[in-house]
Scaffold this motif. Structure first.
Motif, PDB file in Angstrom:
ATOM      1  N   ASP A 110       0.661  -1.118  -0.063  1.00 48.49           N
ATOM      2  CA  ASP A 110       0.074  -0.064  -0.121  1.00 48.49           C
ATOM      3  C   ASP A 110       0.825   1.227   0.057  1.00 48.49           C
ATOM      4  N   GLU A 111       1.842   1.228   0.619  1.00 46.36           N
ATOM      5  CA  GLU A 111       2.745   2.393   0.764  1.00 46.36           C
ATOM      6  C   GLU A 111       3.406   2.625  -0.389  1.00 46.36           C
ATOM      7  N   ARG A 112       3.865   1.632  -1.162  1.00 43.87           N
ATOM      8  CA  ARG A 112       4.804   1.626  -2.339  1.00 43.87           C
ATOM      9  C   ARG A 112       3.645   2.338  -3.446  1.00 43.87           C
ATOM     10  N   THR A 113       2.460   1.741  -3.254  1.00 42.42           N
ATOM     11  CA  THR A 113       1.373   2.047  -4.399  1.00 42.42           C
ATOM     12  C   THR A 113       0.983   3.668  -4.236  1.00 42.42           C
ATOM     13  N   GLU A 114       0.896   4.100  -3.103  1.00 40.90           N
ATOM     14  CA  GLU A 114       0.801   5.700  -2.823  1.00 40.90           C
ATOM     15  C   GLU A 114       1.963   6.410  -3.505  1.00 40.90           C
ATOM     16  N   TYR A 115       3.162   5.776  -3.077  1.00 48.37           N
ATOM     17  CA  TYR A 115       4.421   6.509  -3.702  1.00 48.37           C
ATOM     18  C   TYR A 115       4.449   6.628  -5.294  1.00 48.37           C
ATOM     19  N   MET A 154      -4.504 -11.553 -14.589  1.00 46.56           N
ATOM     20  CA  MET A 154      -3.346 -11.217 -13.497  1.00 46.56           C
ATOM     21  C   MET A 154      -3.673 -12.100 -12.210  1.00 46.56           C
ATOM     22  N   SER A 155      -4.631 -12.922 -12.031  1.00 39.90           N
ATOM     23  CA  SER A 155      -4.981 -13.796 -11.336  1.00 39.90           C
ATOM     24  C   SER A 155      -5.562 -13.194  -9.838  1.00 39.90           C
ATOM     25  N   GLY A 156      -5.632 -11.969  -9.975  1.00 45.47           N
ATOM     26  CA  GLY A 156      -6.326 -11.425  -8.656  1.00 45.47           C
ATOM     27  C   GLY A 156      -5.672 -11.398  -7.217  1.00 45.47           C
ATOM     28  N   GLN A 157      -4.448 -11.792  -7.261  1.00 47.53           N
ATOM     29  CA  GLN A 157      -3.825 -11.623  -5.892  1.00 47.53           C
ATOM     30  C   GLN A 157      -2.982 -10.633  -5.742  1.00 47.53           C
ATOM     31  N   ILE A 158      -3.210 -10.297  -4.359  1.00 52.10           N
ATOM     32  CA  ILE A 158      -2.864  -8.884  -4.005  1.00 52.10           C
ATOM     33  C   ILE A 158      -1.459  -9.397  -2.982  1.00 52.10           C
ATOM     34  N   LEU A 159      -0.566  -8.901  -3.339  1.00 57.25           N
ATOM     35  CA  LEU A 159       0.696  -9.174  -2.545  1.00 57.25           C
ATOM     36  C   LEU A 159       1.573  -7.954  -1.696  1.00 57.25           C
ATOM     37  N   ASP A 160       1.839  -7.868  -0.608  1.00 56.04           N
ATOM     38  CA  ASP A 160       2.499  -6.970  -0.083  1.00 56.04           C
ATOM     39  C   ASP A 160       4.006  -7.183  -0.260  1.00 56.04           C
ATOM     40  N   ALA A 161       4.763  -6.402  -1.006  1.00 58.91           N
ATOM     41  CA  ALA A 161       6.106  -6.415  -1.771  1.00 58.91           C
ATOM     42  C   ALA A 161       7.065  -5.370  -1.055  1.00 58.91           C
ATOM     43  N   THR A 162       6.850  -5.224  -0.022  1.00 59.22           N
ATOM     44  CA  THR A 162       7.841  -4.224   0.741  1.00 59.22           C
ATOM     45  C   THR A 162       9.223  -4.850   0.619  1.00 59.22           C
ATOM     46  N   LEU A 163      10.205  -4.013   0.083  1.00 56.07           N
ATOM     47  CA  LEU A 163      11.486  -4.420   0.133  1.00 56.07           C
ATOM     48  C   LEU A 163      12.230  -4.318   1.363  1.00 56.07           C
ATOM     49  N   VAL A 164      12.977  -5.288   1.767  1.00 57.01           N
ATOM     50  CA  VAL A 164      13.733  -5.175   3.013  1.00 57.01           C
ATOM     51  C   VAL A 164      15.203  -5.637   2.580  1.00 57.01           C
ATOM     52  N   ALA A 165      16.235  -4.526   3.144  1.00 58.96           N
ATOM     53  CA  ALA A 165      17.784  -4.901   2.735  1.00 58.96           C
ATOM     54  C   ALA A 165      18.052  -6.002   3.361  1.00 58.96           C
ATOM     55  N   ALA A 166      18.827  -7.006   2.594  1.00 59.16           N
ATOM     56  CA  ALA A 166      19.592  -8.345   3.308  1.00 59.16           C
ATOM     57  C   ALA A 166      20.911  -8.269   2.793  1.00 59.16           C
ATOM     58  N   PRO A 167      21.740  -8.734   3.844  1.00 56.95           N
ATOM     59  CA  PRO A 167      23.375  -8.658   3.533  1.00 56.95           C
ATOM     60  C   PRO A 167      23.671  -9.784   2.530  1.00 56.95           C
ATOM     61  N   LYS A 168      24.777  -9.030   1.888  1.00 54.79           N
ATOM     62  CA  LYS A 168      25.330 -10.261   0.623  1.00 54.79           C
ATOM     63  C   LYS A 168      25.939 -11.223   1.172  1.00 54.79           C
ATOM     64  N   GLN A 169      25.475 -12.683   0.430  1.00 54.51           N
ATOM     65  CA  GLN A 169      25.939 -13.665   0.722  1.00 54.51           C
ATOM     66  C   GLN A 169      27.477 -13.886   0.221  1.00 54.51           C
ATOM     67  N   ARG A 170      28.606 -14.060   0.745  1.00 48.86           N
ATOM     68  CA  ARG A 170      29.624 -14.444  -0.084  1.00 48.86           C
ATOM     69  C   ARG A 170      30.515 -15.536   0.241  1.00 48.86           C
ATOM     70  N   ASN A 171      29.829 -16.764  -0.112  1.00 49.00           N
ATOM     71  CA  ASN A 171      30.007 -18.129   0.018  1.00 49.00           C
ATOM     72  C   ASN A 171      31.128 -18.603  -1.051  1.00 49.00           C
ATOM     73  N   THR A 172      32.034 -19.381  -0.865  1.00 51.84           N
ATOM     74  CA  THR A 172      32.935 -19.995  -1.858  1.00 51.84           C
ATOM     75  C   THR A 172      32.065 -20.949  -2.699  1.00 51.84           C
TER      76      THR A 172
END
Length: 171
Positions: free
Chosen positions: A85-90, A148-166
């Motif tokens: 909803d917040e992203r939609t307003e923006y 579009m199938s009528g699904q409403i999702l909350d797609a708020t973005l959250v920062a995640a740390p980068k994975q640096r696996n070998t």
């Protein structure tokens, strides 16, 4: 803070930009040509009348409610782009294509996130949201668009740390 370059706006700047968007294949413009959103008004009015969360008719004063068809079109934008909803307003405030699809001008009032949430809740409580989106999907299918199938999702973005696996750790 970044300073924006400004110049004197021209009389036709917005119209020229919208024409350019149209030429690039604005999907929302295609929806506007394909779907008669006014046909949803009776079902929206009926659902809002039966909702436990009253939808004001403006008779008691205060700011009048947003048009139900406008609000339904906002739910379509949300579904199409998987927006919170917040992203939609923006994005409604930010994107000309969204404003144009909704019939809003640059100076028009835009529903805030809480208003969008309340509208969706009213339709959900009335048991109408699934039927409205099924009907919308059917109209798109008839016009050879992918529904579009009528699904409403909350797609708020959250920062995640980068994975640096070998490679060994990944295996």
């Amino acid at each position: 803070m970044r300073e924006w370059k400004t110049k004197q706006p021209g009389f036709f700047d917005v119209e020229e930009r919208l024409a350019r968007l149209s030429g690039l294949g604005d999907q929302l413009e295609a929806f506007s040509r394909t779907v008669d959103f006014e046909a949803f008004r009776p079902d929206l009015d009926k659902a809002l009348a039966y909702s436990a969360l009253a939808y004001s008719d403006g008779s008691k004063g205060g700011r009048p409610p947003f048009d139900p068809v406008l609000m339904f079109k906002i739910l379509v934008i949300q579904t199409l782009h998987n927006l919170s909803d917040e992203r939609t307003e923006y994005l409604i405030n930010d994107r000309l294509s969204f404003m144009h699809f909704l019939g809003l001008g640059l100076s028009d009032r835009v529903p805030d996130a809480k208003t969008v949430w309340l509208f969706r809740e009213r339709l959900t409580q009335a048991g109408a949201i699934e039927g409205l989106f099924n009907r919308f999907d059917m109209i798109l299918r008839t016009a050879a668009y992918l529904p579009m199938s009528g699904q409403i999702l909350d797609a708020t973005l959250v920062a995640a740390p980068k994975q640096r696996n070998t490679n060994a750790e990944k295996a």
